[in-house]
Structure formats: C-alpha cells, structure tokens
Design a protein around this motif. Structure first.
Motif, PDB file in Angstrom:
ATOM      1  N   LEU A 106       0.826  -1.201   0.000  1.00  0.00           N
ATOM      2  CA  LEU A 106       0.000   0.000   0.000  1.00  0.00           C
ATOM      3  C   LEU A 106       0.866   1.259   0.000  1.00  0.00           C
ATOM      4  N   PHE A 107       1.957   1.246   0.775  1.00  0.00           N
ATOM      5  CA  PHE A 107       2.854   2.400   0.780  1.00  0.00           C
ATOM      6  C   PHE A 107       3.377   2.676  -0.634  1.00  0.00           C
ATOM      7  N   ARG A 108       3.816   1.637  -1.319  1.00  0.00           N
ATOM      8  CA  ARG A 108       4.350   1.832  -2.669  1.00  0.00           C
ATOM      9  C   ARG A 108       3.263   2.292  -3.642  1.00  0.00           C
ATOM     10  N   GLN A 109       2.024   1.866  -3.418  1.00  0.00           N
ATOM     11  CA  GLN A 109       0.920   2.327  -4.270  1.00  0.00           C
ATOM     12  C   GLN A 109       0.729   3.840  -4.124  1.00  0.00           C
ATOM     13  N   PHE A 110       0.699   4.333  -2.887  1.00  0.00           N
ATOM     14  CA  PHE A 110       0.577   5.779  -2.673  1.00  0.00           C
ATOM     15  C   PHE A 110       1.818   6.505  -3.178  1.00  0.00           C
ATOM     16  N   SER A 111       2.978   5.945  -2.915  1.00  0.00           N
ATOM     17  CA  SER A 111       4.232   6.555  -3.312  1.00  0.00           C
ATOM     18  C   SER A 111       4.363   6.645  -4.831  1.00  0.00           C
ATOM     19  N   PHE A 112       3.842   5.655  -5.537  1.00  0.00           N
ATOM     20  CA  PHE A 112       3.899   5.652  -7.010  1.00  0.00           C
ATOM     21  C   PHE A 112       3.251   6.909  -7.581  1.00  0.00           C
ATOM     22  N   LYS A 113       2.172   7.356  -6.959  1.00  0.00           N
ATOM     23  CA  LYS A 113       1.476   8.560  -7.420  1.00  0.00           C
ATOM     24  C   LYS A 113       2.350   9.794  -7.273  1.00  0.00           C
ATOM     25  N   GLU A 114       3.325   9.747  -6.364  1.00  0.00           N
ATOM     26  CA  GLU A 114       4.179  10.897  -6.099  1.00  0.00           C
ATOM     27  C   GLU A 114       5.528  10.835  -6.806  1.00  0.00           C
ATOM     28  N   ILE A 115       6.126   9.629  -6.872  1.00  0.00           N
ATOM     29  CA  ILE A 115       7.490   9.539  -7.427  1.00  0.00           C
ATOM     30  C   ILE A 115       7.618   8.523  -8.563  1.00  0.00           C
ATOM     31  N   GLY A 116       6.494   7.999  -9.017  1.00  0.00           N
ATOM     32  CA  GLY A 116       6.532   7.069 -10.135  1.00  0.00           C
ATOM     33  C   GLY A 116       7.245   5.769  -9.789  1.00  0.00           C
ATOM     34  N   GLY A 147       3.551   7.947   4.227  1.00  0.00           N
ATOM     35  CA  GLY A 147       3.222   6.821   5.092  1.00  0.00           C
ATOM     36  C   GLY A 147       2.309   7.219   6.231  1.00  0.00           C
ATOM     37  N   TRP A 148       2.614   8.334   6.875  1.00  0.00           N
ATOM     38  CA  TRP A 148       1.790   8.774   8.007  1.00  0.00           C
ATOM     39  C   TRP A 148       0.395   9.194   7.549  1.00  0.00           C
ATOM     40  N   ASN A 149       0.338  10.085   6.556  1.00  0.00           N
ATOM     41  CA  ASN A 149      -0.942  10.682   6.155  1.00  0.00           C
ATOM     42  C   ASN A 149      -1.901   9.696   5.494  1.00  0.00           C
ATOM     43  N   HIS A 150      -1.369   8.726   4.758  1.00  0.00           N
ATOM     44  CA  HIS A 150      -2.244   7.823   3.999  1.00  0.00           C
ATOM     45  C   HIS A 150      -2.508   6.480   4.673  1.00  0.00           C
ATOM     46  N   ILE A 151      -1.654   6.086   5.628  1.00  0.00           N
ATOM     47  CA  ILE A 151      -1.810   4.740   6.200  1.00  0.00           C
ATOM     48  C   ILE A 151      -1.728   4.749   7.725  1.00  0.00           C
ATOM     49  N   ILE A 152      -0.595   5.154   8.253  1.00  0.00           N
ATOM     50  CA  ILE A 152      -0.306   4.963   9.676  1.00  0.00           C
ATOM     51  C   ILE A 152      -1.271   5.733  10.566  1.00  0.00           C
ATOM     52  N   SER A 153      -1.540   6.999  10.242  1.00  0.00           N
ATOM     53  CA  SER A 153      -2.404   7.798  11.118  1.00  0.00           C
ATOM     54  C   SER A 153      -3.776   7.163  11.274  1.00  0.00           C
ATOM     55  N   GLU A 154      -4.321   6.610  10.202  1.00  0.00           N
ATOM     56  CA  GLU A 154      -5.627   5.949  10.298  1.00  0.00           C
ATOM     57  C   GLU A 154      -5.551   4.642  11.076  1.00  0.00           C
ATOM     58  N   GLN A 155      -4.510   3.859  10.843  1.00  0.00           N
ATOM     59  CA  GLN A 155      -4.414   2.559  11.480  1.00  0.00           C
ATOM     60  C   GLN A 155      -4.055   2.651  12.964  1.00  0.00           C
ATOM     61  N   LEU A 156      -3.578   3.809  13.414  1.00  0.00           N
ATOM     62  CA  LEU A 156      -3.311   4.028  14.833  1.00  0.00           C
ATOM     63  C   LEU A 156      -4.369   4.933  15.463  1.00  0.00           C
ATOM     64  N   ASP A 157      -5.503   5.050  14.792  1.00  0.00           N
ATOM     65  CA  ASP A 157      -6.629   5.858  15.266  1.00  0.00           C
ATOM     66  C   ASP A 157      -7.761   4.916  15.656  1.00  0.00           C
TER      67      ASP A 157
END
Length: 173
Positions: A106-116, A147-157
C-alpha cells in the motif's frame, strides 16, 4: 483496551527511530515530521532516537522498545533503500511475530502517485512484535508524510472504521 467502535481517540505511546549515518537531531527533518504528526493527532512521543545504519544498533534499540510495556507502536525512518548501508528491513523483520505484508504494498501504491517507478526502491515494511506495531519508512520527509498521512495515522486511530490496529496492541503499562 479500546476497540474500533469507540468514538474517541485512544492515545498511544509511539517511539520514533531515525536510521542514518549522517543526520543528527538538528538535521533530522523526517523524525521531526513524525514526532509532530503523531503528537498533533493526540499520541505520546517516546524518543526520538537516531542510530547509525547498522543492523545490530537498530535491533538493540528496537528490542528495548519492544520489551517496554509502555510503548505500543514504533515508526522507523531511513535505511530502506538499496545502498550498501541500507539495512533497516534486515534488522527489523527478524523481530516480527507477524508481518503486515499489505503495508509495503500500500505504501508503494501511494508513493507511485508521487514519485513514479522510483517507489520500487522502497523496501518499506511493517509487522507486530510482542504486541507492538512497527512501521519502517524511507528516510525522506516526503515519504514519511506519505506513510503517516495515507496509512499509519488511520491505522493508529481507534476511531477509524471499519478496522484499525488498536485492538492488536498491548495496553499501556
């Protein structure tokens, strides 16, 4: 322990570890970002610490934190690339009781949108050790924000639905 059906945030104690051969507390923008982001969300910061990119130094700090009953989560940043010194995944993964395979994907999926396709060079991983969740992110501040904004913050909420990791973490000491 609170569950995902609660309506208020269950504050966690989260440790932040920067893995770097070159950064110090003044130049560690990634660790500073994570510290601010987690405290802004209402969590408690343990640390932050900086260690050299050395498998045994990384494991020593993480093992101490995993054994600490007051720490429920750990976020590392740095050392996830492919240079000869990048060793965070090799240091962290043997400590896991359970891997969270979907985190890196999932991190790489979000990251792909930013850095290809450069996201292929991220070896971000996550897992649980002694009921402590560990997320390992790349060392750039932008990657930590992703990582924080798209995954971690929600999963630790504890209020995030339909599920989050709170029920899988140990109670505060």
């Amino acid at each position: 322990m609170t569950t995902s059906s609660d309506t208020k945030l269950y504050p966690l104690c989260i440790a932040v570890l920067t893995v770097s051969d070159t950064r110090d507390h003044e130049t560690d923008s990634s660790g500073a970002f994570l510290a601010k982001a987690l405290t802004d969300q209402g969590h408690h910061l343990h640390g932050p610490r900086i260690v050299r990119d050395d498998i045994y130094q990384i494991r020593a700090v993480l093992s101490d934190w995993i054994a600490n009953p007051n720490i429920q989560a750990i976020i590392t940043n740095g050392g996830t690339g492919f240079s000869s010194r990048d060793s965070t995944p090799e240091a962290v993964s043997p400590l896991f009781d359970k891997n969270i395979e979907g985190f890196g994907e999932l991190f790489r999926q979000f990251s792909f949108k930013e850095i290809g396709s450069s996201t292929l060079q991220s070896r971000s991983i996550a897992g649980i050790a002694n009921n402590t969740i560990i997320f390992s992110l790349p060392g750039s501040t932008a990657a930590c924000a992703t990582g924080w904004n798209h995954i971690i913050s929600e999963q630790l909420d504890s209020t995030f639905q339909p599920c989050n990791f709170i029920a899988h973490l140990r109670d505060k000491g």
